[in-house]
Design a protein around this motif. Structure first.
Motif, PDB file in Angstrom:
ATOM      1  N   ASP A   1     -29.869  40.695 -14.797  1.00 14.27           N
ATOM      2  CA  ASP A   1     -30.292  41.410 -13.600  1.00 14.27           C
ATOM      3  C   ASP A   1     -29.106  42.004 -12.842  1.00 14.27           C
ATOM      4  OD1 ASP A   1     -31.769  42.535 -11.587  1.00 14.27           O
ATOM      5  OD2 ASP A   1     -32.361  40.641 -10.645  1.00 14.27           O
TER       6      ASP A   1
ATOM      7  N   ASP B   1     -28.982  44.747 -11.338  1.00 13.89           N
ATOM      8  CA  ASP B   1     -29.401  45.405 -10.099  1.00 13.89           C
ATOM      9  C   ASP B   1     -29.241  44.493  -8.884  1.00 13.89           C
ATOM     10  OD1 ASP B   1     -30.071  47.762 -11.359  1.00 13.89           O
ATOM     11  OD2 ASP B   1     -32.175  47.231 -11.622  1.00 13.89           O
ATOM     12  N   ASP B   2     -29.168  43.206  -9.133  1.00 14.45           N
ATOM     13  CA  ASP B   2     -29.031  42.242  -8.037  1.00 14.45           C
ATOM     14  C   ASP B   2     -27.591  42.123  -7.560  1.00 14.45           C
ATOM     15  OD1 ASP B   2     -30.046  40.091  -6.339  1.00 14.45           O
ATOM     16  OD2 ASP B   2     -29.067  38.700  -7.726  1.00 14.45           O
TER      17      ASP B   2
ATOM     18  N   LYS C   1     -27.218  34.998 -11.870  1.00 15.42           N
ATOM     19  CA  LYS C   1     -27.843  34.467 -10.657  1.00 15.42           C
ATOM     20  C   LYS C   1     -27.570  32.976 -10.511  1.00 15.42           C
ATOM     21  CE  LYS C   1     -31.655  37.736 -10.095  1.00 15.42           C
ATOM     22  NZ  LYS C   1     -33.116  37.924 -10.003  1.00 15.42           N
TER      23      LYS C   1
ATOM     24  N   ARG D   1     -24.057  38.484  -5.209  1.00 18.71           N
ATOM     25  CA  ARG D   1     -25.435  38.909  -5.467  1.00 18.71           C
ATOM     26  C   ARG D   1     -26.260  38.863  -4.175  1.00 18.71           C
ATOM     27  NH1 ARG D   1     -27.705  39.219 -10.461  1.00 18.71           N
ATOM     28  NH2 ARG D   1     -26.274  39.001 -12.223  1.00 18.71           N
ATOM     29  N   PHE D   2     -27.167  39.834  -4.056  1.00 17.54           N
ATOM     30  CA  PHE D   2     -28.081  39.847  -2.918  1.00 17.54           C
ATOM     31  C   PHE D   2     -28.928  38.580  -2.887  1.00 17.54           C
ATOM     32  CE2 PHE D   2     -27.492  44.520  -3.509  1.00 17.54           C
ATOM     33  CZ  PHE D   2     -27.035  44.815  -2.239  1.00 17.54           C
ATOM     34  N   SER D   3     -29.436  38.158  -4.058  1.00 20.32           N
ATOM     35  CA  SER D   3     -30.342  37.010  -4.101  1.00 20.32           C
ATOM     36  C   SER D   3     -29.653  35.734  -3.648  1.00 20.32           C
ATOM     37  CB  SER D   3     -30.901  36.835  -5.515  1.00 20.32           C
ATOM     38  OG  SER D   3     -29.871  36.588  -6.452  1.00 20.32           O
TER      39      SER D   3
ATOM     40  N   GLU E   1     -29.675  35.452   0.013  1.00 20.66           N
ATOM     41  CA  GLU E   1     -31.022  35.214   0.520  1.00 20.66           C
ATOM     42  C   GLU E   1     -31.528  33.807   0.214  1.00 20.66           C
ATOM     43  OE1 GLU E   1     -33.102  38.301  -1.472  1.00 20.66           O
ATOM     44  OE2 GLU E   1     -32.279  39.910  -0.224  1.00 20.66           O
TER      45      GLU E   1
END
Length: 449
Positions: A132, A134-135, A352, A367-369, A372
């Motif tokens: 991923d 894109d993350d 991730k 990473r954005f995730s 969060e």
């Protein structure tokens, strides 16, 4: 696996049992991804830095899952650059994976010393379909990993990926909640407020500086100036490589830095990042605006007298919001001996799962995730603010080009004269612009004009 933290060029090698791991494939069966590389020992070069100290805490998990050993050569980051400069020129290098500070990207790519990562992400035997990409925080990918696109260092149709952000940083404002509450001071949201508060603090809290900042001659003074240049609307060059550092925005940035240093704690003119952070931790300044990497130290009561008293806010807005992008990335040297295994380690660390493991150990997410993640925000409450700041991270706040080392040094030396000798900012920046144009001309940047 036992992680070996080598002093420079010690030859210790870790040994442990071999484990295997697999990816689930679309047809339901699994492929043993790591088995061909089990027993391989990777030698990696990491900086002595809080993020990479956190990495050392999770590398055992990588060996447990893969059977691939990891030997770590951890050096102070300037010494790391010196070592890499020599190591990358060998026919066969000792390093399989390196961490590099962001402004080394242009030098290494231009010298053809890093692997283009496309062939690894195209290889179905190596590339995890759940990675991923894109993350990944795009500002960091652009700043740290991409070369060959717009301006040579930003994305574009001709760009390629040479590294993955790992230990990425952006700028945020740390402030003393207790001092601000005591005097009814609002947290600065823009530069007018920031500069007003910076000089208000010494008046209401005698002996305390407004903001601790980098200012030491050379790279540190340049970094500090550029930190304000982007949000105040400036750039070092325009799109045709004409120096614009001496325009109105540049002068405003120089004046902002001088105000901050003049109203700062004692000794501010000589501060590097460590000294500025130490001043804030010791209670000698009410604000500190620099990398997110310092937050863990501020909250550690064993080294900080202000632990639990610090609030965090976005880098204040000028003409625009524009926090810095920086820190480190990881890449595979062209002369590495175990490139595929090194890619597997790179992929694991920046996945991730790997990014969250490192972040929970005190590292900086890429990473954005991860930002969060509820568990991360429960453990490190300031992470939510950092995640918000990343929306404004500016990958073009300084030019990552081969000539940057000379120009950066000149900016830093000249800005030090502004801060310590009273050199007029406009005169100082006019000189920088003139010398930068000569450097760029010699390097061929005006060939097609």
């Amino acid at each position: 696996m036992k992680i070996v933290k080598r002093s420079v060029w010690s030859a210790a090698v870790a040994v442990s049992a071999t484990f295997t791991a697999s990816y689930a494939l679309a047809d339901g069966h699994t492929a043993d991804v790591y088995e061909p590389y089990a027993g391989t020992t990777l030698v990696v070069n990491f900086p002595a830095h809080p993020h990479y100290n956190a990495v050392l805490e999770v590398l055992d998990d990588f060996t447990d899952e893969t059977g691939i050993e990891v030997e770590v050569d951890q050096l102070q980051y300037l010494k790391m650059r010196e070592r890499q400069t020599l190591e990358l020129t060998k026919d066969e290098g000792d390093y399989d994976l390196i961490a590099y500070v962001v402004f080394s990207k242009a030098d290494y790519v231009y010298a053809d010393q890093l692997e283009n990562l496309a062939k690894y992400f195209m290889n179905p035997k190596l590339a995890n379909p759940a990675y991923d990409a894109d993350d990944l925080i795009d500002g960091y990918v652009q700043n740290i990993g991409v070369a060959g696109g717009k301006k040579g260092y930003l994305p574009g149709p001709t760009g390629s990926l040479f590294g993955i952000p790992f230990g990425s940083e952006t700028s945020v404002l740390a402030y003393r909640k207790d001092i601000f509450e005591k005097h009814g001071i609002a947290v600065p949201e823009n530069y007018d407020q920031l500069l007003k508060v910076a000089c208000q603090i010494p008046e209401v809290e005698p002996g305390m500086g407004g903001m601790a900042s980098r200012a030491a001659s050379g790279h540190q003074a340049s970094h500090a100036f550029l930190l304000h240049l982007a949000p105040l609307g400036g750039r070092v060059f325009d799109d045709e490589w004409n120096p614009t550092i001496n325009d109105a925005a540049g002068v405003a940035a120089a004046n902002a830095l001088k105000t901050i240093v003049d109203c700062g704690p004692e000794g501010s003119q000589t501060f590097g990042p460590a000294e500025a952070a130490a001043s804030f931790k010791q209670g000698n300044a009410a604000m500190f605006m620099d990398s997110i990497a310092f937050a863990a130290g501020f909250e550690d009561p064993s080294q900080s007298t202000v632990a639990g008293k610090v609030g965090y806010a976005l880098h204040p807005e000028g003409v625009r919001r524009g926090s810095q992008t920086g820190g480190f990335g990881i890449a595979i040297p062209k002369n590495a001996q175990n490139k595929e295994a090194a890619f597997l380690l790179m992929q694991w660390l920046t996945s991730k799962e790997g990014d969250l493991k490192v972040a929970m150990a005190g590292g900086n997410p890429s990473r954005f995730s991860t930002y969060e993640n509820a568990d991360l925000n429960a453990k490190y409450p300031y992470s939510a603010t950092f995640g918000e700041a990343l929306k404004y991270a500016d990958p073009d706040w300084r030019p990552i080009i081969p000539t940057w080392g000379k120009i950066n040094a000149d900016i830093g030396t000249t800005m030090s004269q502004v801060l310590t000798e009273g050199l007029d900012p406009q005169e100082a920046l006019d000189g920088v612009a003139e010398r930068a144009r000569a450097i760029m001309d010699e390097a061929g940047y005006y060939t097609w004009q």
